[in-house]
Design a protein around this motif. Structure first.
Motif, mmCIF file in Angstrom:
data_model
loop_
_atom_site.group_PDB
_atom_site.id
_atom_site.type_symbol
_atom_site.label_atom_id
_atom_site.label_comp_id
_atom_site.label_asym_id
_atom_site.label_seq_id
_atom_site.Cartn_x
_atom_site.Cartn_y
_atom_site.Cartn_z
ATOM 1 N N LEU A 152 0.791 -1.139 0.007
ATOM 2 C CA LEU A 152 0.004 0.175 -0.213
ATOM 3 C C LEU A 152 0.923 1.132 -0.004
ATOM 4 C CD1 LEU A 152 -2.879 1.237 0.214
ATOM 5 C CD2 LEU A 152 -2.634 1.220 2.807
ATOM 6 N N ILE A 175 2.356 1.773 -3.468
ATOM 7 C CA ILE A 175 1.462 2.314 -4.549
ATOM 8 C C ILE A 175 1.120 3.735 -4.336
ATOM 9 C CG2 ILE A 175 -0.897 1.939 -5.118
ATOM 10 C CD1 ILE A 175 -0.784 -0.967 -4.532
ATOM 11 N N LEU A 203 1.930 6.739 -7.010
ATOM 12 C CA LEU A 203 0.897 7.591 -7.521
ATOM 13 C C LEU A 203 1.350 9.196 -6.996
ATOM 14 C CD1 LEU A 203 -2.635 7.114 -6.051
ATOM 15 C CD2 LEU A 203 -1.626 9.393 -6.177
ATOM 16 N N ILE A 249 4.230 10.431 -9.759
ATOM 17 C CA ILE A 249 3.342 10.325 -10.973
ATOM 18 C C ILE A 249 2.824 11.870 -11.177
ATOM 19 C CG2 ILE A 249 1.890 9.791 -12.697
ATOM 20 C CD1 ILE A 249 2.337 6.789 -11.784
ATOM 21 N N VAL A 250 2.119 12.217 -10.241
ATOM 22 C CA VAL A 250 1.252 13.415 -10.016
ATOM 23 C C VAL A 250 2.190 14.509 -10.193
ATOM 24 C CG1 VAL A 250 -0.699 14.810 -9.037
ATOM 25 C CG2 VAL A 250 -1.053 12.498 -9.416
ATOM 26 N N TRP A 261 5.436 4.253 -12.353
ATOM 27 C CA TRP A 261 4.300 3.483 -12.862
ATOM 28 C C TRP A 261 4.482 1.980 -12.699
ATOM 29 C CZ3 TRP A 261 0.066 5.272 -14.825
ATOM 30 C CH2 TRP A 261 -0.179 6.493 -15.380
ATOM 31 N N LEU A 282 2.929 1.468 -9.437
ATOM 32 C CA LEU A 282 1.416 1.857 -9.465
ATOM 33 C C LEU A 282 0.697 0.489 -10.166
ATOM 34 C CD1 LEU A 282 -0.695 4.157 -8.706
ATOM 35 C CD2 LEU A 282 -0.795 4.216 -11.198
ATOM 36 N N LEU A 283 1.520 -0.147 -11.101
ATOM 37 C CA LEU A 283 0.573 -1.057 -11.876
ATOM 38 C C LEU A 283 0.821 -2.650 -11.411
ATOM 39 C CD1 LEU A 283 1.788 0.143 -15.359
ATOM 40 C CD2 LEU A 283 -0.613 0.084 -14.558
ATOM 41 N N GLN A 323 0.194 -4.546 -6.832
ATOM 42 C CA GLN A 323 -0.869 -5.304 -6.533
ATOM 43 C C GLN A 323 -0.913 -6.889 -6.561
ATOM 44 O OE1 GLN A 323 -0.793 -3.010 -8.598
ATOM 45 N NE2 GLN A 323 -2.095 -1.318 -8.363
ATOM 46 N N PHE A 349 3.928 -11.961 -11.069
ATOM 47 C CA PHE A 349 3.319 -10.760 -11.730
ATOM 48 C C PHE A 349 3.663 -9.403 -11.430
ATOM 49 C CE2 PHE A 349 -0.114 -7.528 -12.257
ATOM 50 C CZ PHE A 349 -0.023 -7.377 -13.847
ATOM 51 N N VAL A 397 -6.634 13.688 -11.341
ATOM 52 C CA VAL A 397 -5.582 12.543 -11.746
ATOM 53 C C VAL A 397 -5.065 11.692 -10.621
ATOM 54 C CG1 VAL A 397 -3.580 12.403 -12.932
ATOM 55 C CG2 VAL A 397 -4.909 14.240 -13.498
ATOM 56 N N LEU A 444 -5.466 7.913 -10.904
ATOM 57 C CA LEU A 444 -4.599 6.913 -10.823
ATOM 58 C C LEU A 444 -4.749 5.780 -9.709
ATOM 59 C CD1 LEU A 444 -1.342 9.216 -11.031
ATOM 60 C CD2 LEU A 444 -2.109 7.363 -12.810
ATOM 61 N N SER A 497 -4.970 1.656 -10.211
ATOM 62 C CA SER A 497 -4.175 0.891 -9.194
ATOM 63 C C SER A 497 -5.326 -0.242 -8.674
ATOM 64 C CB SER A 497 -3.622 1.449 -8.403
ATOM 65 O OG SER A 497 -3.316 0.980 -7.212
ATOM 66 N N ILE A 507 -6.662 -2.982 -11.033
ATOM 67 C CA ILE A 507 -5.655 -4.196 -11.249
ATOM 68 C C ILE A 507 -5.886 -5.143 -10.140
ATOM 69 C CG2 ILE A 507 -3.249 -4.799 -11.270
ATOM 70 C CD1 ILE A 507 -2.806 -2.181 -12.628
ATOM 71 N N VAL A 508 -6.276 -4.798 -8.786
ATOM 72 C CA VAL A 508 -6.708 -5.724 -8.072
ATOM 73 C C VAL A 508 -7.903 -6.461 -8.286
ATOM 74 C CG1 VAL A 508 -7.668 -6.089 -5.468
ATOM 75 C CG2 VAL A 508 -5.609 -4.408 -5.971
ATOM 76 N N LEU A 522 -7.078 -8.891 -11.100
ATOM 77 C CA LEU A 522 -6.205 -9.954 -10.753
ATOM 78 C C LEU A 522 -7.428 -11.079 -10.047
ATOM 79 C CD1 LEU A 522 -2.989 -8.509 -9.200
ATOM 80 C CD2 LEU A 522 -3.314 -10.158 -11.408
#
Ligand code: CU
Lengths: 619, 192
Positions: A229, A232, A236, A239-240, A267, A270-271, A274, A311, B24, B28, B32, B35-36, B39
């Motif tokens: 958490l 992530i 975020l 990025i902002v 990125w 963030l991607l 999870q 992953f 934004v 985001l 994110s 994606i949880v 999955l």
């Protein structure tokens, strides 16, 4: 004493909430006719309560939570060093909080590695029992993974990125503080695992073992989900910040390369993070709710875990290495006194890694029984990653080429990254190719390989960054002689330890096992001795940091005569960084280009004290 | 959590692009989160293909309609506050909260009456996906409640309603997740 009340408040509310959570769960279970105590379930609910209590108690309630209920917010205004123990939203404070926290975790995990090597110094050693060995090995693994994921991102990312782009702070300062204060929970929770039996599955936590083993597994899951958490949210935030907070004139084409590396890394975080969180969440559900994700007898499939886990955990390699490569290129160009070679290709390399990293995860599963038709495609995509990585290397080599190298400690560590990471890349080929991987899988060859990429690549870059930004962060200069001793000692001991380690791997010595065939005794003893030497190489580093932070000579705003914005303000920079807002005109790395100025301060009346560039080397 | 995230760092000035940054940032966060959910949905197809156990089709359709309707009321509430129509905004929030609670009870009822068990592959996937989604619905209801309480006390106007808009965006997001989960759990094949 602000620091003490802040931390004690957080700990107090955290612990009380933890016990309230446990009590509520036990009471409800009893009320519905179940046995009141179920370690996994009660600890899980208690953890969630405790986590919220800790975050609110450390200061999120006052400066954030009250707002949700329509009350006025306030922030503890602690003076001096005491800020580091509060819910402080200053990105420079948070950067140093991250860096110091993760250095402490790094050294604790390093001591565990010494324990591993003590056990492995003899083939029939009884220094650690099998269970203790598993716990020590697992803790070393997960703590070092945490260091690798967050030390550079959280430390230098937070400290340097906003200043380098000419911003006064991150886009979401309170979210940033929250991201940091989740970390101590992760660390403390991991450290309590021995009290519930100790981990025994390495950092990867594969089921079915992780579903059936002792309850320390649940603590591990919760700690890592919390850490995810944190990752992530900070991804975020970066990025902002990088999209919206850049100074006038700081176009994407003039972004310092470390900021580009952080942008792509953000990125990735963030991607993909999870994946780890969801995989561990499924284990928690299997343990506390009896769901059957991984139980083949009940329709589950243990391979599912590996897919979801990798992953994340392959891209995690790039979450670790990309910011390291950013520091590496940054230092290379400043200390070669030349413009960064092939800047756009290096950025393209980062982008390429970002794109490819999501389609290679199954190269960790060639021997795990996944469908054969996946082997070929995954082999190809994995090897393709060497193309974007090669672009980054090309950029570094072209910058060094014909440069006037200024061989101070940051540069030495950056050059070591070049050597080490190349070795890690070459050994990676044997692990990406299915036929060789089937022999080498789960041996010390793999251990040697990933220590070359992560320690050799990222941790060396971490030390390059520490020496590079130390004068900016503390306002004082470190001792160069001690730094050079640290470098040569660490570089040689590291290479001797881990290059030798390929050999027992090729001989088939399994990783994660506390014993090995007697025939590999001599080489393991040798590895252990050089590993102890590697451990000792950090003594001059620690002394240098502590002493120089307190007593080092004043560094001045720009000891490296570097052009990027963070060197155009005082050391350490004032709150909100720039007394007058900067404007960016030319490329950050135009060393030796006449008339080129990166940062201007139009309202201050005079251009920044930028170096003239050219051959500024020599000591 | 992310809804209330923003506000300037040290309070003495607000970044000119603050509104865009908030939006934004929230997008985001949804990205994110999705994606949880993705999955978890993949887990369902990995373990069980498109097979469906005996689910209550009428109940599934019912709670889906309830949730979609709640998005309409949430949208009405947000549009109303943008035009300073506080009474309508308040009713919109109230109806959204009520429908959200109804949805959560619907899921609970489905869990209670389900004929499959949690230690089967479909049951595992079903309870995990609906549970994770219901957790988001319940936390959304909680945050809608916080916003509603402040609206009743006179906060928010056409000029200052970011937390309001943020939670409504979150509500739409949770709704869209269900638009994918509902067919994945109820419709992808005919139950045997
Ligand atoms: Cu990998």
């Amino acid at each position: 004493m602000y620091a003490a009340t802040s931390v004690a408040g957080g700990l107090g509310t955290g612990l009380i909430s933890f016990y309230i959570g446990i009590a509520i769960t036990a009471a409800l279970r009893a009320a519905f006719g179940y046995n009141a105590w179920d370690t996994d379930l009660n600890v899980t609910i208690g953890f969630v309560f405790g986590l919220i209590g800790w975050i609110m108690g450390i200061g999120a309630w006052g400066s954030w939570g009250r707002e949700w209920f329509g009350m006025k917010t306030y922030a503890r205004k602690a003076p001096g060093w005491q800020r580091y123990f509060t819910f402080c939203t200053d990105h420079k404070v948070i950067g140093i909080q991250y860096l110091v926290t993760f250095m402490i975790i790094f050294f604790m995990a390093g001591l565990l590695a010494m324990g591993i090597r003590t056990q492995l110094a003899q083939s029939d050693s009884t220094f650690l029992s099998n269970g203790q060995y598993n716990a020590v090995m697992s803790m070393h693994g997960i703590m070092m993974v945490a260091v690798a994921v967050a030390a550079v991102i959280g430390g230098f990312g937070n400290y340097a990125v906003p200043i380098m782009i000419g911003a006064d702070d991150m886009a979401f300062p309170r979210l940033n503080a929250l991201s940091f204060w989740l970390v101590p929970v992760t660390a403390v929770t991991l450290l309590t695992t021995p009290f519930l039996g100790g981990l025994d599955h390495g950092w990867t936590a594969y089921p079915p073992l992780s579903v059936f083993t002792n309850s320390s597994q649940t603590l591990f899951d919760l700690a890592i989900i919390t850490f995810g958490l944190s990752s992530i949210l900070s991804g975020l935030n970066f990025i902002v910040t990088i999209i919206y907070m850049r100074a006038p004139g700081m176009t994407w084409g003039k972004l310092p390369i470390f900021v580009w590396a952080m942008f792509t890394t953000a990125w990735l975080a963030l991607l993909y993070t999870q994946g780890f969180a969801v995989a561990l969440f499924m284990i928690v559900l299997s343990r506390v709710a009896g769901l059957s994700f991984f139980d083949a007898a009940k329709g589950g499939d243990p391979i599912l875990y590996q897919h979801v886990f990798w992953f994340y955990s392959h891209p995690a390699v790039y979450i670790m290495v990309l910011p390291g490569l950013g520091v590496f290129l940054e230092v290379i160009t400043h200390f070669s006194r030349k413009p960064l070679f092939a800047y756009k290709y290096a950025v393209g390399g980062f982008m390429g890694i970002l794109g490819l990293s999501g389609v290679v995860w199954a190269h960790h599963m060639f021997t795990s029984g996944m469908p054969n038709y996946l082997h070929g495609p995954i082999l190809v995509t994995t090897e393709m990653i060497s193309i974007p990585t090669g672009l980054v290397f090309l950029s570094a080599l072209g910058t060094i080429w014909m440069g006037k190298l200024w061989l101070r400690a940051p540069m030495l560590f950056a050059l070591a990254v070049l050597v080490n990471f190349a070795c890690g890349g070459v050994t990676g080929i044997f692990l990406a190719d299915v036929p060789t991987d089937i022999h080498l899988h789960d041996t010390y060859f793999v251990v040697a390989h990933f220590h070359y990429t992560i320690v050799g690549g990222e941790i060396f870059a971490l030390f390059a960054g520490i020496y590079f930004w130390f004068p900016k962060m503390t306002g004082r200069m470190y001792n160069e002689r001690l730094a050079q001793i640290h470098f040569w000692w660490m570089f040689i001991a590291f290479n001797v330890t881990f290059f030798t380690m390929h050999w027992p791997g090729i001989e088939g010595m399994n990783r994660r096992i506390s014993t090995y065939p007697h025939s590999l005794q001599a080489v393991n003893l040798f590895i252990s001795i050089s590993a102890f030497s590697l451990g000792a190489s950090f003594i001059p580093f620690i002394w240098n940091m502590l002493y120089s932070w307190a007593r080092g000579p004043v560094a001045g705003p720009n000891p490296w005569r570097a052009r990027t914005l963070e060197w155009q303000v005082s050391s350490p920079p004032p709150l909100e960084n720039f007394p007058t807002p900067p404007v960016v005109r030319d490329h950050p790395y135009d060393y030796g280009v006449p008339g080129s100025v990166h940062g201007l301060f139009p309202n201050a009346g005079a251009p920044a004290p930028a170096p003239a560039g050219g051959g500024g080397g020599g000591q | 959590m992310a809804v209330a995230a923003p506000a300037a760092g040290h309070g003495h000035h607000v970044h000119p692009k603050r509104a865009a940054m908030n939006r934004v940032g929230l997008w985001l966060f949804f990205f994110s989160e999705s994606i949880v959910f993705a999955l978890l949905a993949m887990t369902r197809f990995y373990l069980k293909g498109i097979e469906i156990d005996k689910v209550d089709q009428a109940l599934g359709l019912g709670i889906t309609i309830i949730l979609l309707a709640s998005s309409v009321s949430a949208f009405t509430a947000e549009t109303a506050i943008e035009h300073d129509r506080r009474t309508l905004a308040s009713w919109g929030l109230f109806i959204t909260i009520a429908l959200g609670v109804l949805f959560a009870f619907g899921v609970a009822f489905e869990w209670y009456t389900a004929e499959f068990t949690k230690d089967s592959a479909f049951g595992t996937a079903f309870f995990t996906m609906t549970g994770m989604h219901a957790f988001h619905v319940i936390s959304g209801v909680f945050m809608l409640g916080l916003v509603w309480a402040q609206l009743l006390r006179g906060r928010y106007s056409s000029k200052d309603h970011w937390p309001f808009s943020g939670i409504v965006m979150y509500w739409h997001f949770v709704d869209i997740v269900w638009v994918f989960f509902y067919p994945a759990l109820y419709l992808v094949s005919t139950p045997k």
